[in-house]
Structure formats: structure tokens, C-alpha cells
Motif scaffolding. Structure first.
Motif, short mmCIF file in Angstrom:
data_model
loop_
_atom_site.label_atom_id
_atom_site.label_comp_id
_atom_site.label_asym_id
_atom_site.label_seq_id
_atom_site.Cartn_x
_atom_site.Cartn_y
_atom_site.Cartn_z
N SER A 187 0.85 -1.18 0.00
CA SER A 187 0.00 0.00 0.00
C SER A 187 0.89 1.24 0.00
N LYS A 188 0.31 2.39 -0.26
CA LYS A 188 1.09 3.62 -0.24
C LYS A 188 1.75 3.83 1.11
N LYS A 189 1.02 3.56 2.18
CA LYS A 189 1.55 3.75 3.52
C LYS A 189 2.69 2.78 3.80
N GLU A 190 2.51 1.52 3.40
CA GLU A 190 3.55 0.51 3.62
C GLU A 190 4.81 0.86 2.83
N ALA A 191 4.62 1.30 1.58
CA ALA A 191 5.78 1.67 0.76
C ALA A 191 6.51 2.87 1.35
N GLN A 192 5.75 3.83 1.84
CA GLN A 192 6.36 5.01 2.45
C GLN A 192 7.21 4.62 3.65
N TYR A 193 6.70 3.74 4.49
CA TYR A 193 7.44 3.31 5.66
C TYR A 193 8.71 2.53 5.26
N THR A 194 8.57 1.69 4.23
CA THR A 194 9.71 0.90 3.76
C THR A 194 10.83 1.80 3.26
N ILE A 195 10.48 2.81 2.47
CA ILE A 195 11.49 3.71 1.90
C ILE A 195 12.12 4.58 2.99
N GLU A 196 11.30 5.14 3.86
CA GLU A 196 11.83 5.99 4.93
C GLU A 196 12.70 5.19 5.88
N ASN A 197 12.32 3.95 6.14
CA ASN A 197 13.13 3.08 6.99
C ASN A 197 14.49 2.82 6.35
N ALA A 198 14.49 2.58 5.03
CA ALA A 198 15.76 2.36 4.33
C ALA A 198 16.66 3.59 4.44
N LEU A 199 16.09 4.76 4.21
CA LEU A 199 16.88 5.99 4.30
C LEU A 199 17.42 6.20 5.72
N ASP A 200 16.60 5.90 6.72
CA ASP A 200 17.04 6.03 8.11
C ASP A 200 18.21 5.09 8.41
N LEU A 201 18.25 3.93 7.72
CA LEU A 201 19.32 2.96 7.93
C LEU A 201 20.58 3.33 7.14
N GLU A 231 5.93 10.91 -2.21
CA GLU A 231 5.49 12.20 -2.74
C GLU A 231 6.72 12.94 -3.28
N MET A 232 7.31 12.31 -4.30
CA MET A 232 8.59 12.76 -4.85
C MET A 232 8.62 14.26 -5.13
N ASN A 233 9.69 14.89 -4.68
CA ASN A 233 9.94 16.31 -4.97
C ASN A 233 11.45 16.51 -4.99
N PRO A 234 11.94 17.65 -5.50
CA PRO A 234 13.40 17.85 -5.63
C PRO A 234 14.19 17.66 -4.34
N SER A 235 13.65 18.09 -3.20
CA SER A 235 14.40 17.98 -1.95
C SER A 235 14.56 16.52 -1.54
N LYS A 236 13.54 15.70 -1.80
CA LYS A 236 13.66 14.28 -1.48
C LYS A 236 14.55 13.57 -2.49
N ARG A 237 14.43 13.98 -3.74
CA ARG A 237 15.20 13.34 -4.81
C ARG A 237 16.71 13.48 -4.58
N GLU A 238 17.14 14.60 -4.06
CA GLU A 238 18.58 14.83 -3.91
C GLU A 238 19.20 13.99 -2.80
N ASN A 239 18.36 13.35 -1.99
CA ASN A 239 18.86 12.52 -0.90
C ASN A 239 18.91 11.03 -1.25
N MET A 240 18.66 10.71 -2.52
CA MET A 240 18.66 9.30 -2.91
C MET A 240 19.24 9.13 -4.31
N TYR A 241 19.65 7.90 -4.59
CA TYR A 241 20.14 7.54 -5.91
C TYR A 241 19.17 6.54 -6.52
N LEU A 242 18.72 6.83 -7.73
CA LEU A 242 17.73 5.98 -8.39
C LEU A 242 18.33 5.31 -9.62
N GLN A 243 18.11 4.02 -9.70
CA GLN A 243 18.55 3.22 -10.84
C GLN A 243 17.35 2.49 -11.42
#
Length: 305
Positions: free
Chosen positions: A27-41, A66-78
């Protein structure tokens, strides 16, 4: 989380990446938690492909954070492209169209890395080069790589390219080690001596390419995981022994085994379970001795000459 440079580039990323193949099932909520957890790690590298969920995994990823430029600059996407229904397609038109669709789904202006997803027998290197040049000049892709390709296939492509291929994504786990087996059994007459991939691991080190290890907990291709699997008692006993010794989980030891190799391999883990990812991420803290590395290799059913 420790970091590494991808190939010869200046991209300094987490040494463990999160594979997003299964994200469409959240779900959107589950995906959000998964991504934020990864970044926190400290995991800031996210691996996609246009075929994952038929594009839905990329869409869910962008929607969740909720992708935006400030979030994008903190990750690498492949992301990866080239697999179509029933065939492979490395034509210029398909590569460029695929990237445009990927960027739209991810709601971003660029990819840090684009990989060609498995080899295309009908590849035209000059055509691939033209596609890559267009994508680089328009700022849509910063760096390029391949997946599941041998050194001669890479050399054929590289002859036409302006930029170095910095990544080769290959299957590697304790129960899938052909890249390592052949190098240990040179001039021997048994299956482990067969050089299935033309010394791709040594080639990657010579040419400053990063090997990304996909399915790092799998045996075979689709058979399943070897973790806590009763079919592999010796391997799991050794994993559990070292896990207790190091104060981590057995999954962290399995990833630490890959990280211990001096080729600076980047495991791509596909779990969507935040607690499991947290346990896996501790592999970055584990230091395996040479003896422990070989003990794990042997416990997986391998032999030394």
C-alpha cells in the motif's frame, strides 16, 4: 551504513541497495514506511526496472514518498530497460521511450544509473551509443551499465560508447557462486572449473565496474531462499554460528559474506519488510575474517582443489 563508489564514477552510495521489484504489492503507507526506513538505515540506493510490476513498482515508489526535488537529492535511483514481452530490445527508440516512461512513473527528471536488462542477441552497439548520448545530453541519465552480461558483450558495447559502463548486475549468493568457483578451480576437470561467465568478476575489477549482486538469499534462479531452509543444514548451521558470534542475524552474515569480497560488490536486497531490512543492514558493521569467509563458502557445498 558504509558507502562505495559505483564503478569509476563519483557516485558515492550505500554499500547495500534496496531492490524495489516487490513494491507494487505494498500500500502507499507501507511503501512510504519501507522507503523511509531504508533511508534512516543509511540505504540511499534504490534499484528499479520497467518490468517490475509492469511499471507499478516505480509508480508506487514515487507516490509513497510524494517525490519532490528535496527528497530526490537525498537518494540515488537506478532503473533498467530492454526486456519486452517475449523478446529483448536494445533499439534506440525503445531505450529512449523506456526512459521517458520510467522518469514519468518515478516523477523525476533524471536517473543516476540506467542498466540494459539482460543481453539482446540483436544488439547494435552504435545504436545503443546513440541512445545513451541522447539521454546523457538531455540530462535524463547520468551513468550507464548492464546486467547479466559477460566481458566480451561489455567490450562490444564499450567500443561504441563515449562513457564507461560502471555497473554489471549479476546473480550472486552463497548458493550461487559461479563467478567465484571458476577462479578457485583453474585447470581442474569438474563442474566448478567451468568458466560460465568468462571471468566477469576479475574483468569488473580490472575495468573499475561495480558488480551488483541480485537475489543474494536465493539458490537457483526461482527455487527460493536458502535461509533457514532444511535442505541446507550445514550452511545454515554456519550462518547461525557466526550470527551468534557477531551479534547479528543470519541474514546479515549472508550479506556480509558478499561485502567481504575485495571487488566491492553491492548487494541488492529485495525485502519489503522494514524489520528484516534493519537486520540485513547490520551486515555493513560485520567484519568477516578470511577463514570465516571460506568456512561459509565450504559450508554451501563447495570444495577447494
Amino acid at each position: 551504513m558504509k558507502t562505495l563508489n559505483l564503478g569509476s564514477s563519483s557516485l558515492n552510495v550505500s554499500e547495500i541497495g534496496l531492490g524495489c521489484m516487490r513494491m507494487s504489492g505494498l500500500s502507499k503507507k507501507e511503501a512510504q514506511y519501507t522507503i523511509e526506513n531504508a533511508l534512516d538505515l543509511g540505504i540511499n540506493f534504490f534499484d528499479h526496472a520497467d518490468i517490475y510490476g509492469k511499471g507499478a513498482s516505480e509508480e508506487r515508489f514515487a507516490e509513497a514518498i510524494e517525490m519532490n526535488p528535496s527528497k530526490r537529492e537525498n537518494m540515488y535511483l537506478q532503473s533498467k530497460c530492454g526486456i519486452r514481452s517475449g523478446f529483448f530490445d536494445f533499439s534506440k527508440a525503445h531505450i529512449i521511450q523506456s526512459v521517458d516512461q520510467i522518469l514519468k512513473r518515478l516523477n523525476t527528471d533524471y536517473l543516476d544509473t540506467l542498466l540494459l536488462h539482460r543481453p539482446d542477441a540483436l544488439v547494435e552497439p552504435d545504436e545503443v551509443a546513440s541512445a545513451f548520448n541522447t539521454l546523457k545530453e538531455t540530462g535524463k541519465v547520468k551513468h550507464f551499465g548492464v546486467s547479466n552480461q559477460n566481458p566480451m558483450q561489455i567490450e562490444l558495447l564499450q567500443k561504441s560508447l563515449n562513457d564507461p559502463l560502471i555497473i554489471n548486475q549479476m546473480q550472486l549468493s552463497l548458493m550461487h557462486t559461479p563467478m567465484i568457483d571458476a577462479g578457485l578451480n583453474v585447470n581442474m576437470r569438474h563442474d566448478r572449473a567451468i568458466n560460465y561467465d568468462h571471468s566477469v568478476l576479475d574483468y569488473s575489477r580490472l575495468h573499475d565496474m561495480t558488480i551488483q549482486a541480485w537475489s543474494p538469499f536465493q539458490y537457483g534462479m526461482i527455487e527460493g531462499t536458502f535461509m533457514d531452509n532444511p535442505d541446507f543444514p550445514e550452511l545454515n548451521a554456519k550462518l547461525n554460528e557466526l550470527a551468534e558470534k557477531k551479534g547479528v542475524t543470519n541474514s546479515a552474515i549472508a550479506i556480509a559474506w558478499i561485502l567481504r569480497h575485495p571487488a566491492k560488490i553491492q548487494p541488492i536486497v529485495g525485502t519489503m519488510n522494514p524489520d528484516r531490512l534493519k537486520a540485513i543492514a547490520r551486515a555493513s558493521e560485520v567484519e568477516l575474517t578470511r577463514e570465516e569467509w571460506y568456512e561459509l563458502y565450504l559450508s554451501a557445498g563447495n570444495t577447494l582443489p
